[in-house]
Design an enzyme around this catalytic site. Structure first.
Site, PDB file in Angstrom:
ATOM      1  N   ASP A 190     -22.853  31.855  23.720  1.00 47.87           N
ATOM      2  CA  ASP A 190     -22.577  30.629  22.948  1.00 47.87           C
ATOM      3  C   ASP A 190     -23.386  29.426  23.426  1.00 47.87           C
ATOM      4  O   ASP A 190     -22.940  28.285  23.320  1.00 47.87           O
ATOM      5  CB  ASP A 190     -21.085  30.246  22.986  1.00 47.87           C
ATOM      6  N   GLY A 204     -28.736  30.899  18.634  1.00 50.67           N
ATOM      7  CA  GLY A 204     -28.979  31.076  17.198  1.00 50.67           C
ATOM      8  C   GLY A 204     -29.773  29.912  16.645  1.00 50.67           C
ATOM      9  O   GLY A 204     -30.763  30.087  15.951  1.00 50.67           O
ATOM     10  N   LYS A 205     -29.351  28.720  16.998  1.00 53.97           N
ATOM     11  CA  LYS A 205     -30.054  27.532  16.524  1.00 53.97           C
ATOM     12  C   LYS A 205     -31.497  27.534  17.024  1.00 53.97           C
ATOM     13  O   LYS A 205     -32.427  27.264  16.264  1.00 53.97           O
ATOM     14  CB  LYS A 205     -29.340  26.264  16.988  1.00 53.97           C
ATOM     15  N   HIS A 247     -23.738  33.819  16.145  1.00 52.46           N
ATOM     16  CA  HIS A 247     -24.707  32.736  16.328  1.00 52.46           C
ATOM     17  C   HIS A 247     -24.514  31.763  15.172  1.00 52.46           C
ATOM     18  O   HIS A 247     -24.607  32.162  14.019  1.00 52.46           O
ATOM     19  CB  HIS A 247     -26.134  33.265  16.284  1.00 52.46           C
ATOM     20  N   THR A 259     -13.922  41.781  22.134  1.00 53.96           N
ATOM     21  CA  THR A 259     -13.792  41.233  20.788  1.00 53.96           C
ATOM     22  C   THR A 259     -13.298  42.324  19.831  1.00 53.96           C
ATOM     23  O   THR A 259     -13.193  42.092  18.639  1.00 53.96           O
ATOM     24  CB  THR A 259     -15.142  40.692  20.267  1.00 53.96           C
ATOM     25  N   ARG A 276     -12.635  28.296  23.148  1.00 56.68           N
ATOM     26  CA  ARG A 276     -13.433  28.618  24.333  1.00 56.68           C
ATOM     27  C   ARG A 276     -12.936  27.793  25.515  1.00 56.68           C
ATOM     28  O   ARG A 276     -12.581  26.623  25.343  1.00 56.68           O
ATOM     29  CB  ARG A 276     -14.904  28.289  24.093  1.00 56.68           C
TER      30      ARG A 276
HETATM   31  P1  GDP Z   1     -25.149  31.358  20.286  1.00 56.49           P
HETATM   32  O1  GDP Z   1     -24.296  32.579  20.200  1.00 56.49           O
HETATM   33  O2  GDP Z   1     -25.831  31.218  21.597  1.00 56.49           O
HETATM   34  O3  GDP Z   1     -26.084  31.236  19.133  1.00 56.49           O
HETATM   35  O4  GDP Z   1     -24.173  30.088  20.223  1.00 56.49           O
HETATM   36  P2  GDP Z   1     -23.005  29.774  19.165  1.00 56.49           P
HETATM   37  O5  GDP Z   1     -23.571  29.552  17.851  1.00 56.49           O
HETATM   38  O6  GDP Z   1     -21.902  30.743  19.320  1.00 56.49           O
HETATM   39  O7  GDP Z   1     -22.443  28.407  19.793  1.00 56.49           O
HETATM   40  C1  GDP Z   1     -23.205  27.276  19.912  1.00 56.49           C
HETATM   41  C2  GDP Z   1     -22.476  26.135  19.244  1.00 56.49           C
HETATM   42  O8  GDP Z   1     -23.157  24.933  19.516  1.00 56.49           O
HETATM   43  C3  GDP Z   1     -22.446  26.224  17.740  1.00 56.49           C
HETATM   44  O9  GDP Z   1     -21.281  25.613  17.275  1.00 56.49           O
HETATM   45  C4  GDP Z   1     -23.697  25.437  17.324  1.00 56.49           C
HETATM   46  O10 GDP Z   1     -23.623  24.936  16.005  1.00 56.49           O
HETATM   47  C5  GDP Z   1     -23.634  24.333  18.320  1.00 56.49           C
HETATM   48  N1  GDP Z   1     -24.879  23.690  18.693  1.00 56.49           N
HETATM   49  C6  GDP Z   1     -26.083  24.218  19.007  1.00 56.49           C
HETATM   50  N2  GDP Z   1     -26.907  23.263  19.478  1.00 56.49           N
HETATM   51  C7  GDP Z   1     -26.186  22.100  19.450  1.00 56.49           C
HETATM   52  C8  GDP Z   1     -26.457  20.755  19.856  1.00 56.49           C
HETATM   53  O11 GDP Z   1     -27.523  20.434  20.361  1.00 56.49           O
HETATM   54  N3  GDP Z   1     -25.446  19.851  19.684  1.00 56.49           N
HETATM   55  C9  GDP Z   1     -24.235  20.164  19.174  1.00 56.49           C
HETATM   56  N4  GDP Z   1     -23.326  19.215  19.062  1.00 56.49           N
HETATM   57  N5  GDP Z   1     -23.946  21.415  18.809  1.00 56.49           N
HETATM   58  C10 GDP Z   1     -24.902  22.373  18.966  1.00 56.49           C
END
Ligand code: GDP
Length: 424
Positions: free
Chosen positions: A12, A16-17, A40, A127, A306
Site C-alpha cells: 500500500d 499503483g499510482k 492498487h 486476505t 490499516r
Molecule cells: P499500492 O498497493 O502500493 O498501489 O497502494 P494502494 O493503492 O493500496 O494505497 C495507496 C493509497 O495512497 C491509495 O489510497 C492511493 O490513492 C493513495 N495515494 C498514492 N499516492 C498518494 C499521495 O501522494 N497522496 C495521497 N494523499 N494519497 C496517495
C-alpha cells in the site's frame, strides 16, 4: 530496458499510482507475482479504480500488459476486473497472459478460508484470496499451468492427482463437501476459452521487446516486509515481492534490469497481522488514518482499516536495501501537512539496547520505537507543481528520508492523482 516498481514496506505504498505515471513512458507493464490479494488504487481521467490482478498499465492504450508466469491467476477475478474497466469507459487494454502462469483454483480460495477459520486467532491475516494454498500447490508441483487447460487429458490427470489430497482434507479436516472433478473440468473449460486469445509465451515476447529497445516495467505487489524470505515471516505473503524475483516471475534477464523504483509513504501503514513497531493507537492514529491515502487508510481489497504510524526509518532502510533500489519514490507527503512536528522512528529499543538494523521476526516482536521529531510545514502542498516550491521544512523532510534510506529520491507524490507528482 527493464524498470521495476516495488514497495519498501508492508504494501500500500502507492505503487499503483507510480506505475500508472511511469506507464505513460513505457511499452510493456508486467505483473510478476501475487494475485488478486492486494489492491492498487489509481485515480486518473477515467475515475478511481482499484486494480487487483491487472497490471497498472491498463489505462494506456499503447501499453502491452502482461500477467507473468509468477502470478497466481484467478481467471474469474481477472475477467471481472476487465469488465469493471470497460463498463466505465476505459478502452479494452492490450493484455497477454503467460501460458506458464498457474491457475488459482476455486478450491484454493476455499482452502484459504477454511484454514483461516481453523487457525482462528492464530491466523496470519490472509486476505482469503487463495494465495497460500495456491503457492503451496505450485511448489508441491500439483498446480495447473494455463497451458494445461487446453489439453483435456493432461488437465484431467493433473486434477485427479491434486483432488485425492484435497478431498481427503475437505472430508476429514474441514468437514466440507468434496470436489466433483466433472463439475470443475466444465467450469475450467468455459474460463479457458474466454482467455484463450490472450494466452501466449510472454517470456519470448518480453525477450523480443527488450531486444527491440522497448521499455518494460515490472510491477510488484505488496512490499519487502511481506516477502516470504526477507519479510516478517510467517506474517508474509507466499510469494516474493522483491525486485530480484521480478526477473523470475516476469521472465526477464537480471542483466537487463536498469532502474529499481522503491516506493514508500511519508508515514507508515500496514494491513494484516504481524509485528508493526510504529503502530499507533487512539486519536493520533485515527487522525492519520482518516487523512491518509486518497480516502483514508482502508485496505483496497478487504476494506480493513490499516494500522498506521510514523515513518519507520529502520524498516524502510531495510526494505529499500533488500529491493536493491536505485531510487526511492516518496508518496503521500501531502498527508502530513497538518502536523506541528513530525516524529520519525530512527531506532528500535530491544533488550535495553538501541538498534538501527531491522531484525528477524522473534526480536522484532519485542522492539519498541525510538523517535526523533522534525518540524512540520503546516500547510496543504497539493497543487504544487515544482519541487522547489515546496515549503522549506517539507523539502527538509524529504532530504531527511533520503538520507536515512541511503538511496536518492527523485520523485515525490503530493496527492493521489496521476498529475500530482514532483520531480527533483
Ligand atoms: P499500492 O498497493 O502500493 O498501489 O497502494 P494502494 O493503492 O493500496 O494505497 C495507496 C493509497 O495512497 C491509495 O489510497 C492511493 O490513492 C493513495 N495515494 C498514492 N499516492 C498518494 C499521495 O501522494 N497522496 C495521497 N494523499 N494519497 C496517495
Amino acid at each position: 530496458m527493464v524498470q521495476t516498481i516495488v514497495g519498501a514496506n508492508w504494501g500500500d505504498e502507492g505503487k499503483g499510482k507510480v506505475t500508472d505515471v511511469l506507464a505513460e513512458k513505457s511499452d510493456v507493464v508486467v505483473r510478476f507475482q501475487g494475485g488478486a490479494n492486494a489492491g492498487h488504487t489509481i485515480i486518473n481521467e477515467y475515475g478511481k479504480f482499484s486494480l487487483h490482478l491487472l497490471p497498472s498499465g491498463v489505462f494506456h492504450q499503447n501499453v502491452v500488459n502482461i500477467i507473468g508466469p509468477g502470478v497466481a491467476l484467478n481467471i474469474e477475478a481477472l475477467l471481472s476486473e476487465l469488465e469493471g474497466l470497460t463498463s466505465r469507459g476505459v478502452p479494452m487494454p492490450q493484455l497477454l497472459i503467460s501460458d506458464r502462469a498457474q491457475v488459482m483454483m476455486p478450491y484454493h480460495v476455499d482452502f484459504d478460508k477454511f484454514e483461516e477459520e481453523r487457525l482462528g486467532k492464530n491466523s496470519f491475516g490472509s486476505t482469503k484470496s487463495g494465495i497460500a494454498p495456491f503457492y503451496s500447490d505450485k511448489y508441491a508441483k500439483v498446480g495447473i499451468q494455463v497451458c494445461q487447460l487446453y489439453d483435456e487429458q493432461i488437465l484431467r490427470e493433473r486434477l485427479e492427482i491434486a483432488l485425492v489430497k484435497k478431498n481427503a482434507l475437505l472430508k476429514e479436516l474441514y468437514h466440507k463437501p468434496e470436489i466433483d472433478i466433472e463439475e470443475l473440468m466444465a467450469h475450467l473449460k468455459v474460463l479457458a476459452e474466454k482467455i484463450k486469445p490472450m494466452v501466449c509465451d510472454t517470456t519470448l515476447f518480453l525477450h523480443k521487446a527488450n531486444k527491440e529497445g522497448k521499455v518494460i516495467l515490472l510491477e510488484g505487489q505488496l512490499g519487502s516486509l511481506r516477502d516470504v524470505d526477507h519479510g516478517i515471516y510467517p506474517y508474509t505473503t507466499s510469494s516474493s515481492p522483491v525486485a530480484g524475483f521480478g526477473c523470475v516471475g516476469a521472465g526477464v534477464s537480471p542483466r537487463d534490469m536498469t532502474d529499481i523504483y522503491c516506493v514508500t509513504k511519508a508515514y507508515s501503514s500496514c494491513v494484516g497481522a504481524g509485528p508493526f513497531v510504529v503502530r499507533m493507537e487512539g486519536e493520533e492514529a485515527n487522525e492519520l488514518r482518516m487523512r491518509g491515502g486518497d480516502a483514508g487508510e482502508f485496505g483496497a481489497t478487504t476494506g480493513r482499516p490499516r494500522d498506521v504510524g510514523w515513518f519507520d526509518a529502520v524498516a524502510t532502510r531495510y526494505g529499500v536495501m533488500v529491493q536493491g533500489a536505485t531510487e526511492v519514490v516518496l508518496t503521500n507527503l501531502d498527508v502530513l501537512g497538518y502536523l506541528d512536528e513530525i516524529p520519525v522512528c530512527v531506532a528500535y529499543e530491544v533488550d535495553g539496547k538501541q538498534i538501527t538494523d531491522f531484525p528477524a521476526t522473534p526480536t522484532l516482536m519485542r522492539c519498541k520505537p525510538v523517535y526523533e521529531k522534525l518540524p512540520g510545514w503546516k500547510c496543504d502542498i497539493r497543487g504544487i507543481k515544482r519541487y522547489e516550491d515546496l515549503p522549506e521544512n517539507c523539502r527538509k523532510y524529504v532530504e531527511y528520508i533520503e538520507k536515512v534510506c541511503e538511496v536518492p529520491i527523485h520523485m515525490v507524490s503530493n496527492g493521489p492523482r496521476r498529475d500530482e507528482i514532483l520531480y527533483r
